[in-house]
Design an enzyme around this catalytic site. Structure first.
Site, mmCIF file in Angstrom:
data_model
loop_
_atom_site.group_PDB
_atom_site.id
_atom_site.type_symbol
_atom_site.label_atom_id
_atom_site.label_comp_id
_atom_site.label_asym_id
_atom_site.label_seq_id
_atom_site.Cartn_x
_atom_site.Cartn_y
_atom_site.Cartn_z
ATOM 1 N NE ARG A 48 -4.046 -2.067 2.077
ATOM 2 C CZ ARG A 48 -4.873 -2.422 3.048
ATOM 3 N NH1 ARG A 48 -4.808 -1.830 4.221
ATOM 4 N NH2 ARG A 48 -5.772 -3.357 2.851
ATOM 5 N NE ARG A 52 -4.620 3.087 2.952
ATOM 6 C CZ ARG A 52 -4.780 2.132 3.838
ATOM 7 N NH1 ARG A 52 -4.010 1.077 3.806
ATOM 8 N NH2 ARG A 52 -5.710 2.234 4.773
ATOM 9 N NE ARG A 61 -9.135 8.110 -5.802
ATOM 10 C CZ ARG A 61 -9.451 7.347 -4.752
ATOM 11 N NH1 ARG A 61 -8.519 6.654 -4.133
ATOM 12 N NH2 ARG A 61 -10.695 7.259 -4.336
ATOM 13 C CG ASP A 97 -9.570 -2.627 -4.467
ATOM 14 O OD1 ASP A 97 -9.174 -2.026 -3.449
ATOM 15 O OD2 ASP A 97 -10.446 -3.504 -4.443
ATOM 16 C CE1 TYR A 175 -14.363 -6.881 1.321
ATOM 17 C CE2 TYR A 175 -12.496 -7.912 0.215
ATOM 18 C CZ TYR A 175 -12.988 -6.999 1.123
ATOM 19 O OH TYR A 175 -12.128 -6.212 1.847
#
Length: 386
Positions: A48, A52, A61, A97, A175
């Protein structure tokens, strides 16, 4: 485990311009370590790392949703490159992702800020599984284009390789069954036992989606592949081995056949043919200390270790023969530098028990992390040598 194999044809399925085939990344620190050999300098990158914590990422973003960013080749490439430029890490990992291949297959899924992936309709019956569409290779064109753009910039800068990644079948299935994030994945685990036929069909579908996604990235220029199993730690060893491992192995079969000329064995003295090595495969799971050997046995070359077990203990459980990746505890990133430095040095020292080691986090970079701390870790590790 030595995965070197006899030659299986030119470039083992990779194109002649692939950076591994051309020798652009095959001698890099990362690929050397992934191959079980120790380079002169310990390689380091962070899960990651793209986004972020980076202000330049947040600026990009502002008006773009997560999935839209992942499927914009130019934007995904730029986000991938940001931490490479800023931190000087030894690898880029493609910005994407784990639910991207679900989206490209036509599944109704979105990433909700503050919550994570949410499905329009959970998948819980045999009819639901039968209705799942396949992901077609042509649907992955935005991903392949983004990889190619990233690899082009990386190779201009030197030998820094790109890592492709995908979510493991169990995480995708969890998920799908839960309909979104879950603390215990009870519906998914219940389906596993209550209706094993439907479960195995779902896992086969998820394996093919993941495998197709991984293969597209490697063929487009990624020099390694990482399978990320976020939720496997919820499983017992028996459940993982019986109900999950076969699907993960099936997913990896999509890239297992891809190989490149081993730079350490340019020609076999007996056959006068190049010896080939498979594109390195890394397997990482969260909370999977008791599953490490089983995760390796599905056909992976490198095991990523989370922060819950020391690297020397992880290496012992794997027979001290498996290259490792990890495992700085992300909680230390906001600690005073002397505390963090001591922790990093301890991780490096424990990693010496493995044949080779790639320094990384035991999970992802927290969003509130000061980016200068990551840069300082890279400088520290590179200064230690190997």
């Amino acid at each position: 485990m030595d995965r070197t194999t006899a030659q299986r044809g030119p470039s083992g399925g990779l194109g002649a311009e692939h950076p591994l085939v051309k020798g652009l990344t095959s001698r890099s620190r990362l690929i050397t370590a992934y191959s079980g050999r120790r380079p002169d300098v310990l390689p380091v990158w962070f899960m990651r790392q793209a986004g972020r914590s980076l202000p330049e990422y947040r600026e990009l973003r502002i008006s773009t949703g997560m999935l839209n960013a992942c499927l914009d080749p130019a934007l995904a490439s730029e986000i991938t490159m940001q931490p490479v430029r800023r931190h000087g890490v030894d690898a880029g990992i493609f910005f994407s992702d784990i639910v991207v291949p679900l989206k490209l297959a036509g599944v109704d899924v979105d990433i909700v800020p503050g919550k994570g992936p949410v499905l329009g309709k959970p998948v819980r019956t045999a009819a639901d599984v039968a209705a799942l569409p396949p992901v077609l290779p042509e649907a992955l064109a935005p991903v392949a284009d983004g990889v190619r753009a990233t690899v082009a910039e990386l190779t201009e800068r030197g030998d820094t390789p790109l890592i492709g990644f995908a979510g493991a079948p169990f995480t995708l299935a969890a998920y799908l069954v839960e309909g979104g994030p879950s603390k215990d994945h009870i519906r998914a685990r219940t389906l596993m036992h209550a209706d094993p036929e439907t479960w195995h069909a779902l896992m086969a579908w998820a394996a093919d989606v993941t495998g197709t996604f991984l293969r597209a990235q490697v063929l487009a220029g990624a020099s390694a592949a990482q399978l990320f199993d976020s939720w496997a730690g919820a499983l017992s060893l028996e459940d993982y081995t019986r109900h999950v491992a076969p699907a993960s192995a099936r997913a990896l079969s999509f890239v297992r056949d891809l190989s490149y000329p081993d730079p350490e064995h340019a020609a076999d003295a007996v056959s006068a043919r190049a010896v080939e090595r498979n594109v390195p495969i890394v397997h990482f799971g969260v909370g999977t200390s008791e599953l490490l050997r089983a995760m390796h046995d599905i056909g992976t070359d490198v095991i990523g270790v989370d922060y819950r077990v020391p690297l020397d203990e992880a290496s012992r459980r794997l027979g001290n023969i498996v290259p490792l990746q990890g495992n700085i505890d992300p909680a230390y990133l906001d600690a005073p530098w002397p505390v963090l430095e001591a922790h990093v040095r301890d991780v490096v020292e424990r990693g010496r028990s493995a044949p080779s080691h790639v320094l990384n986090l035991g999970h992802g970079v927290p969003p509130e992390t000061d980016p200068t701390v990551l840069t300082r870790i890279v400088e520290l590790v590179h200064g230690l040598g190997e």
